[in-house]
Design a protein around this motif. Structure first.
Motif, PDB file in Angstrom:
ATOM      1  N   VAL A 627       9.552   2.018  15.450  1.00  0.00           N
ATOM      2  CA  VAL A 627       8.808   1.369  14.245  1.00  0.00           C
ATOM      3  C   VAL A 627       8.660   2.333  13.118  1.00  0.00           C
ATOM      4  O   VAL A 627       8.117   3.418  13.189  1.00  0.00           O
ATOM      5  CB  VAL A 627       7.529   0.798  14.588  1.00  0.00           C
ATOM      6  N   LEU A 628       9.142   2.004  12.041  1.00  0.00           N
ATOM      7  CA  LEU A 628       9.216   2.771  10.830  1.00  0.00           C
ATOM      8  C   LEU A 628       7.837   2.057   9.776  1.00  0.00           C
ATOM      9  O   LEU A 628       8.220   0.921   9.654  1.00  0.00           O
ATOM     10  CB  LEU A 628      10.316   2.817   9.962  1.00  0.00           C
ATOM     11  N   VAL A 629       6.758   2.920   9.394  1.00  0.00           N
ATOM     12  CA  VAL A 629       6.146   2.125   8.534  1.00  0.00           C
ATOM     13  C   VAL A 629       6.105   3.019   7.308  1.00  0.00           C
ATOM     14  O   VAL A 629       5.948   4.149   7.137  1.00  0.00           O
ATOM     15  CB  VAL A 629       4.564   2.450   9.227  1.00  0.00           C
ATOM     16  N   PHE A 630       6.387   2.189   6.344  1.00  0.00           N
ATOM     17  CA  PHE A 630       6.050   2.595   4.811  1.00  0.00           C
ATOM     18  C   PHE A 630       4.766   2.699   4.426  1.00  0.00           C
ATOM     19  O   PHE A 630       4.161   1.488   3.938  1.00  0.00           O
ATOM     20  CB  PHE A 630       7.035   1.615   3.904  1.00  0.00           C
ATOM     21  N   GLU A 631       4.023   3.559   4.546  1.00  0.00           N
ATOM     22  CA  GLU A 631       2.819   3.976   4.294  1.00  0.00           C
ATOM     23  C   GLU A 631       2.455   3.522   2.781  1.00  0.00           C
ATOM     24  O   GLU A 631       1.183   2.646   2.674  1.00  0.00           O
ATOM     25  CB  GLU A 631       2.247   5.165   4.504  1.00  0.00           C
ATOM     26  N   ALA A 632       3.188   3.688   1.755  1.00  0.00           N
ATOM     27  CA  ALA A 632       2.625   3.366   0.171  1.00  0.00           C
ATOM     28  C   ALA A 632       2.839   1.763   0.406  1.00  0.00           C
ATOM     29  O   ALA A 632       2.006   1.150  -0.426  1.00  0.00           O
ATOM     30  CB  ALA A 632       3.799   4.096  -0.656  1.00  0.00           C
ATOM     31  N   GLY A 633       3.679   1.327   0.809  1.00  0.00           N
ATOM     32  CA  GLY A 633       4.082  -0.267   0.847  1.00  0.00           C
ATOM     33  C   GLY A 633       2.757  -1.013   1.610  1.00  0.00           C
ATOM     34  O   GLY A 633       2.191  -2.025   1.064  1.00  0.00           O
ATOM     35  N   MET A 634       2.452  -0.385   2.693  1.00  0.00           N
ATOM     36  CA  MET A 634       1.346  -0.855   3.494  1.00  0.00           C
ATOM     37  C   MET A 634      -0.012  -0.860   2.692  1.00  0.00           C
ATOM     38  O   MET A 634      -0.790  -1.709   2.709  1.00  0.00           O
ATOM     39  CB  MET A 634       1.193  -0.238   4.819  1.00  0.00           C
ATOM     40  N   GLY A 666      10.069  12.070   4.322  1.00  0.00           N
ATOM     41  CA  GLY A 666      10.139  11.583   3.126  1.00  0.00           C
ATOM     42  C   GLY A 666       8.805  11.522   2.379  1.00  0.00           C
ATOM     43  O   GLY A 666       7.629  11.940   2.708  1.00  0.00           O
ATOM     44  N   ASP A 667       8.773  10.289   1.602  1.00  0.00           N
ATOM     45  CA  ASP A 667       7.554   9.977   0.589  1.00  0.00           C
ATOM     46  C   ASP A 667       6.849   8.820   1.338  1.00  0.00           C
ATOM     47  O   ASP A 667       6.860   7.749   1.079  1.00  0.00           O
ATOM     48  CB  ASP A 667       8.031   9.359  -0.728  1.00  0.00           C
ATOM     49  N   GLY A 668       6.075   9.200   2.736  1.00  0.00           N
ATOM     50  CA  GLY A 668       4.989   8.495   2.862  1.00  0.00           C
ATOM     51  C   GLY A 668       5.713   7.550   4.013  1.00  0.00           C
ATOM     52  O   GLY A 668       5.369   6.237   4.152  1.00  0.00           O
ATOM     53  N   TYR A 669       6.734   7.736   4.768  1.00  0.00           N
ATOM     54  CA  TYR A 669       7.320   7.208   5.957  1.00  0.00           C
ATOM     55  C   TYR A 669       7.038   7.629   7.198  1.00  0.00           C
ATOM     56  O   TYR A 669       7.109   8.883   7.256  1.00  0.00           O
ATOM     57  CB  TYR A 669       8.855   7.103   5.893  1.00  0.00           C
ATOM     58  N   ASN A 670       6.440   6.924   8.131  1.00  0.00           N
ATOM     59  CA  ASN A 670       6.041   7.363   9.510  1.00  0.00           C
ATOM     60  C   ASN A 670       6.965   6.678  10.543  1.00  0.00           C
ATOM     61  O   ASN A 670       6.854   5.613  10.404  1.00  0.00           O
ATOM     62  CB  ASN A 670       4.551   7.371   9.887  1.00  0.00           C
TER      63      ASN A 670
END
Length: 675
Positions: A627-634, A666-670
């Motif tokens: 699972v890839l979570v885009f933190e900024a989008g969240m 990268g820019d805020g991906y976990n």
């Protein structure tokens, strides 16, 4: 006597002492001449051996771009040949006729691509066979169609300087957009579905349902043609084809408006490209300009029908409206708007019958896209309306409720509001269309009465379309976006051009209003050229086109951390499948990734599956490994979307705690791994 002696001795006229040209020693000793010229070539070659003007990377990059242009141009030329062979009497403007013929041919080819692809023909071999077969069948017509553009260019060369300058400015804006089209795609919707779907079609060999991307259910005429271009070449080939569709639209509007009044031609052209979104979007590999292309084609046929009301022209107008319907659902407004426009062009019982024929013909051409959805999902307007096993009603409701409708006043004044409140990538209208489309319309009141009747059908088309735009935006805030209504822009631009003609014909005292209006148009276009040139200098797509920068470096520079995640996903072990949360772009990680195209996966799973443990178990059963979570989008959704409850976010925290964090990218991906 002296002249004769000079001729015999190889000298010039008597008394000059100058040798006669061409009478040197090399003429008497050719071997010496060959040695001298050979030495010259050798010295030049030796110079460039140590002073290389280009590298192999330069040659490869330029050759690749040239190939993209040739392949996309071949598709357009064949389409023009089809239109030239099959269409009835052309429009009085040769430029408008050429654009209409190409639009017709591209529509036929798009529907053909759908049917061939539906039955398993989405393959490179089929694409090449189809292009060669059409080239053999319509090659002669295609050559004549291409030669027709030379006639248009010769006519432009004889036009007045103002027209030439305006066309040159439009050409420069379109040329800047070409740099973006010919570079690797980076723009949002192209990465989400306009190019991602064609890549999936080719990967699976058919246009069959792709449940992970609900945009499959949209009308896909533009994507079908992109699939053809991608099968012949690469992603950039498809993007260049979209850029050419925009060029055809601009040419058609110019020709049609100029046939009404010369100033209307160049003013309408500049109005159509005179906004930041309008002049940049031809390079984005979107489909908005495909809708505009068929809006232009419909207007050309409507103008022919106004002059000579004929059943065949009403049917042809229906074809153009049907092709517009094949681009996107919101372009279906071309059917009711076109119905009233054709009826207004011939206000009689015969005109009403022809308008009905127009609407029926358009609906017939639009039917294959409804049929596609019925065959695969049972829902004709999938994914937005109708029950289907492939999309939950909760998901449809969540999308409709994701953006609140604007006020009634804002909806009713959508065209004016879009001008002043529209900004690219901003909420609401989400496009910058510039001031010319609205600003030139008051000049319509200054037109001579003899010209006004010709404007009525186009005006009716635009007004009905604006009414539908207003009603749709009241139903859902998502439907206020300007880019959804590009099918209206050609009519809007033609009327704006006519408005400039009204200014041009008006004099108040000693003040010529045309000169004032022309100065304002020049100011707008000059500022726009500066803005777009600055944008291209900062983005530097030319660097990758010339081979000075690798494509991977360019994509990393333009897309940042997002592209790093795409590369990382591709490096995962064979069989890995990554679910992305709050990240809808999947072009560069397909087929290993499952994007979140509506940015609603967690919201819907919470309402259809249950708690964290149940959701994780469902993901595992769907063969999800990561699972890839885009933190900024969240974080953005967490702050802005009130539909989520605190329990939703607590369940997400529980699910993330259950998974192992592989790495932060990268820019805020976990990136997490399911246990």
């Amino acid at each position: 006597m002296n002249d004769k002696r000079a001729e015999q001795t190889g000298r010039g006229p008597a008394g000059t002492g100058a040798p006669k040209p061409g009478a040197g020693d090399g003429a008497q000793r050719p071997w010496l001449a060959f040695i001298a010229i050979g030495l010259f070539f050798t010295l030049v070659a030796a110079y460039f051996v140590s002073h290389k003007p280009f590298t192999p990377a330069n040659v490869f990059a330029i050759a690749s771009t040239t190939r993209d242009v040739l392949l996309a141009g071949a598709l357009v030329a064949v389409a023009g040949g089809i239109g030239r062979r099959l269409l009835p009497t052309p429009h009085a403007s040769s430029t408008a006729s050429l654009s209409l013929q190409a639009a017709f041919g591209l529509g036929v080819m798009g529907l053909g691509s759908l049917f061939v692809g539906w039955w398993g023909g989405a393959r490179a071999s089929v694409a090449w066979v189809g292009l060669l077969a059409l080239g053999l069948a319509f090659g002669r017509s295609a050559l004549r169609w291409c030669s027709g553009w030379r006639s248009s260019l010769r006519a432009l060369a004889q036009a007045d300087p103002v027209t030439q300058a305006a066309v040159a400015c439009a050409g420069m804006l379109l040329g800047l957009a070409f740099l973006e089209a010919a570079a690797p795609p980076v723009h949002f919707d192209a990465l989400v579905y306009h190019l991602e779907l064609p890549r999936r079609f080719l990967a699976q060999g058919s246009f069959g349902l792709t449940p992970q991307n609900p945009y499959w259910g949209l009308p896909l005429l533009g994507e079908a043609l992109y699939t053809w271009a991608l099968a012949l070449g690469r992603l950039q080939t498809a993007a260049v084809l979209g850029w050419m569709a925009a060029g055809l639209t601009l040419a058609g509007v110019f020709g049609l408006a100029a046939s009404w009044a010369k100033p209307a031609g160049w003013a309408g052209l500049l109005a159509l490209i005179g906004g930041a979104s309008l002049c940049a979007s031809p390079g984005w590999a979107y489909v908005d300009w495909w809708a505009a292309l068929y809006g232009m084609a419909l207007l050309v046929v409507l103008d022919m029908y106004r002059a000579t009301p004929a059943r065949s022209l009403a049917a042809l107008g229906g074809l153009m409206a049907g092709f517009a319907c094949g681009v996107k659902y919101t372009a279906w407004l071309a059917l009711p708007a076109g119905f009233f426009a054709f009826w207004s062009a011939d206000r009689s019982r015969r005109g009403l019958r022809h308008a009905v024929l127009f609407a029926l013909g358009g609906a017939l051409i639009a039917w294959p896209w409804v049929w596609k959805n019925l065959q695969a999902t049972g829902a004709p307007l999938y994914p937005y309306v109708g029950a289907s096993a492939w999309i939950q009603p909760e998901r449809q409701a969540a999308l409709r409720e994701s953006v609140a409708p604007p006020s009634a006043g804002l909806s009713l004044g959508a065209p004016v509001a879009a001008t002043f409140l529209g900004h690219e990538q901003a909420p609401g209208f989400a496009s910058d269309i510039g001031p010319l489309l609205v600003g030139l319309l008051p000049g319509l009141a200054l037109l001579r009465r003899g010209m006004r009747p010709r404007l009525v059908p186009t005006g009716v088309f635009l007004l009905v379309g604006w009414g539908i735009w207003a009603a749709a935006s009241m139903a859902s805030g998502l439907l206020i976006q300007t880019r959804l209504y590009f099918v209206l822009l050609p009519a809007w631009a033609v009327l704006a051009g006519a408005g400039f003609a009204g200014f041009e014909a008006s004099v108040v005292g000693k003040i010529r209003l045309g000169r004032l209006a022309g100065a304002l148009v020049a100011l707008v276009v000059g500022l726009l050229l500066f803005q777009q040139l600055r944008t291209q200098i900062l983005a530097r797509p030319a660097a990758v086109l010339l081979g000075e920068e690798a494509e991977s470096s360019y994509l990393l520079r333009r897309l940042g951390g997002f592209y790093v995640t795409q590369l990382r996903i591709q490096e995962l072990a064979e069989g890995s499948r990554v679910l992305m949360l709050w990240e809808p772009r999947g072009l560069y990680c397909s087929p290993r990734c499952v994007p979140d195209p509506w940015i609603d996966r967690w919201y819907v799973d919470r309402r259809t599956i249950g708690g964290a443990e149940e959701i994780l178990e469902r993901w595992r059963s769907d063969t999800i490994t990561h699972v890839l979570v885009f933190e900024a989008g969240m974080d953005f959704v967490r702050k802005q979307d009130a539909r989520y409850s605190e329990q939703d976010w607590q369940a997400l925290d529980t699910a993330l705690d259950e998974m192992a964090l592989v790495e932060s990218i990268g820019d805020g991906y976990n990136l997490y791994e399911l246990p």
